[in-house]
Design a protein around this motif. Sequence first.
Motif, PDB file in Angstrom:
ATOM      1  N   GLU A  13      20.422  20.573 136.279  1.00 54.42           N
ATOM      2  CA  GLU A  13      20.539  19.955 134.954  1.00 54.42           C
ATOM      3  C   GLU A  13      20.738  18.441 135.046  1.00 54.42           C
ATOM      4  O   GLU A  13      20.335  17.712 134.151  1.00 54.42           O
ATOM      5  CB  GLU A  13      21.696  20.599 134.182  1.00 54.42           C
ATOM      6  N   ARG A  14      21.336  17.979 136.128  1.00 54.22           N
ATOM      7  CA  ARG A  14      21.563  16.533 136.284  1.00 54.22           C
ATOM      8  C   ARG A  14      20.269  15.747 136.406  1.00 54.22           C
ATOM      9  O   ARG A  14      20.216  14.576 136.058  1.00 54.22           O
ATOM     10  CB  ARG A  14      22.434  16.264 137.497  1.00 54.22           C
ATOM     11  N   VAL A  15      19.209  16.381 136.920  1.00 52.20           N
ATOM     12  CA  VAL A  15      17.955  15.653 137.139  1.00 52.20           C
ATOM     13  C   VAL A  15      16.781  16.154 136.305  1.00 52.20           C
ATOM     14  O   VAL A  15      15.810  15.434 136.119  1.00 52.20           O
ATOM     15  CB  VAL A  15      17.557  15.666 138.629  1.00 52.20           C
ATOM     16  N   LEU A  16      16.855  17.383 135.793  1.00 52.72           N
ATOM     17  CA  LEU A  16      15.727  17.961 135.062  1.00 52.72           C
ATOM     18  C   LEU A  16      16.087  18.349 133.629  1.00 52.72           C
ATOM     19  O   LEU A  16      17.148  18.914 133.394  1.00 52.72           O
ATOM     20  CB  LEU A  16      15.224  19.222 135.766  1.00 52.72           C
ATOM     21  N   ASP A  17      15.185  18.039 132.714  1.00 53.50           N
ATOM     22  CA  ASP A  17      15.275  18.593 131.367  1.00 53.50           C
ATOM     23  C   ASP A  17      14.508  19.908 131.297  1.00 53.50           C
ATOM     24  O   ASP A  17      14.900  20.822 130.595  1.00 53.50           O
ATOM     25  CB  ASP A  17      14.698  17.625 130.330  1.00 53.50           C
ATOM     26  N   GLU A  18      13.378  19.981 132.023  1.00 50.61           N
ATOM     27  CA  GLU A  18      12.601  21.218 132.079  1.00 50.61           C
ATOM     28  C   GLU A  18      11.733  21.240 133.322  1.00 50.61           C
ATOM     29  O   GLU A  18      11.388  20.192 133.869  1.00 50.61           O
ATOM     30  CB  GLU A  18      11.740  21.403 130.833  1.00 50.61           C
ATOM     31  N   ALA A  19      11.406  22.446 133.754  1.00 48.42           N
ATOM     32  CA  ALA A  19      10.501  22.651 134.890  1.00 48.42           C
ATOM     33  C   ALA A  19       9.701  23.917 134.600  1.00 48.42           C
ATOM     34  O   ALA A  19      10.251  25.019 134.593  1.00 48.42           O
ATOM     35  CB  ALA A  19      11.277  22.788 136.190  1.00 48.42           C
ATOM     36  N   ILE A  20       8.412  23.738 134.337  1.00 45.83           N
ATOM     37  CA  ILE A  20       7.536  24.843 133.939  1.00 45.83           C
ATOM     38  C   ILE A  20       6.359  24.910 134.901  1.00 45.83           C
ATOM     39  O   ILE A  20       5.742  23.887 135.205  1.00 45.83           O
ATOM     40  CB  ILE A  20       7.033  24.648 132.496  1.00 45.83           C
ATOM     41  N   THR A  21       6.044  26.122 135.372  1.00 47.99           N
ATOM     42  CA  THR A  21       4.903  26.339 136.256  1.00 47.99           C
ATOM     43  C   THR A  21       3.913  27.256 135.558  1.00 47.99           C
ATOM     44  O   THR A  21       4.310  28.254 134.948  1.00 47.99           O
ATOM     45  CB  THR A  21       5.347  26.979 137.588  1.00 47.99           C
ATOM     46  N   GLU A  22       2.631  26.904 135.660  1.00 45.85           N
ATOM     47  CA  GLU A  22       1.573  27.706 135.035  1.00 45.85           C
ATOM     48  C   GLU A  22       0.453  27.933 136.040  1.00 45.85           C
ATOM     49  O   GLU A  22       0.021  27.005 136.719  1.00 45.85           O
ATOM     50  CB  GLU A  22       1.012  26.989 133.813  1.00 45.85           C
ATOM     51  N   VAL A  23      -0.001  29.184 136.140  1.00 47.38           N
ATOM     52  CA  VAL A  23      -1.129  29.542 136.989  1.00 47.38           C
ATOM     53  C   VAL A  23      -2.162  30.223 136.107  1.00 47.38           C
ATOM     54  O   VAL A  23      -1.836  31.159 135.368  1.00 47.38           O
ATOM     55  CB  VAL A  23      -0.709  30.483 138.137  1.00 47.38           C
ATOM     56  N   THR A  24      -3.422  29.730 136.177  1.00 48.70           N
ATOM     57  CA  THR A  24      -4.502  30.335 135.400  1.00 48.70           C
ATOM     58  C   THR A  24      -5.636  30.727 136.333  1.00 48.70           C
ATOM     59  O   THR A  24      -5.895  30.053 137.335  1.00 48.70           O
ATOM     60  CB  THR A  24      -5.042  29.386 134.308  1.00 48.70           C
ATOM     61  N   LEU A  25      -6.297  31.817 135.995  1.00 51.27           N
ATOM     62  CA  LEU A  25      -7.473  32.310 136.713  1.00 51.27           C
ATOM     63  C   LEU A  25      -8.633  32.334 135.728  1.00 51.27           C
ATOM     64  O   LEU A  25      -8.507  32.886 134.636  1.00 51.27           O
ATOM     65  CB  LEU A  25      -7.238  33.720 137.247  1.00 51.27           C
ATOM     66  N   GLU A  26      -9.775  31.727 136.127  1.00 49.71           N
ATOM     67  CA  GLU A  26     -10.956  31.719 135.270  1.00 49.71           C
ATOM     68  C   GLU A  26     -12.189  31.999 136.118  1.00 49.71           C
ATOM     69  O   GLU A  26     -12.303  31.467 137.227  1.00 49.71           O
ATOM     70  CB  GLU A  26     -11.115  30.355 134.598  1.00 49.71           C
ATOM     71  N   PRO A  27     -13.118  32.829 135.582  1.00 48.87           N
ATOM     72  CA  PRO A  27     -14.364  33.066 136.319  1.00 48.87           C
ATOM     73  C   PRO A  27     -15.130  31.755 136.490  1.00 48.87           C
ATOM     74  O   PRO A  27     -15.178  30.935 135.570  1.00 48.87           O
ATOM     75  CB  PRO A  27     -15.145  34.029 135.424  1.00 48.87           C
ATOM     76  N   ALA A  28     -15.712  31.560 137.680  1.00 53.54           N
ATOM     77  CA  ALA A  28     -16.474  30.340 137.931  1.00 53.54           C
ATOM     78  C   ALA A  28     -17.477  30.567 139.054  1.00 53.54           C
ATOM     79  O   ALA A  28     -17.089  30.874 140.177  1.00 53.54           O
ATOM     80  CB  ALA A  28     -15.531  29.198 138.299  1.00 53.54           C
TER      81      ALA A  28
END
Length: 125
Positions: free
Chosen positions: A48-63
């Motif tokens: 909390e002292r250094v971060l307001d938020e930390a969000i990770t997102e992983v997406t898979l798309e056909p290519a």
Amino acid sequence: MEGVDDDRWTQVFTTKRGRPVRADFHLTVSEPLRRRVWEQEVIGTPFERVLDEAITEVTLEPADGGTQVTIAQRQKLRGYSRTGGFMLRRATKSKLKRRWRAWIASASEASGEALEHALKDDRSG
């Protein structure tokens, strides 16, 4: 990893001095075979002292006969920590590259299912 539920988990890190530090995460979005998003719980923790938020997102798309994998991490720094943003970006980039290499190795050993398994089971923020 400890305290693993379907939508919550805790990762235990060890500092350079050998002290354990717990990081709690919760799943915010789950679209099987397409997208997963999780957030680190920072309120009331040492983070909390250094971060307001930390969000990770992983997406898979056909290519082009395969799958395009996108890994993104958004970290909003707090207070004076905002002045070190360039160091955080460099560390985050390095961490994401390591995860990507691990997933690729896993996928090449088994099949495309291995990548989905890694995506489903990687709950380490």
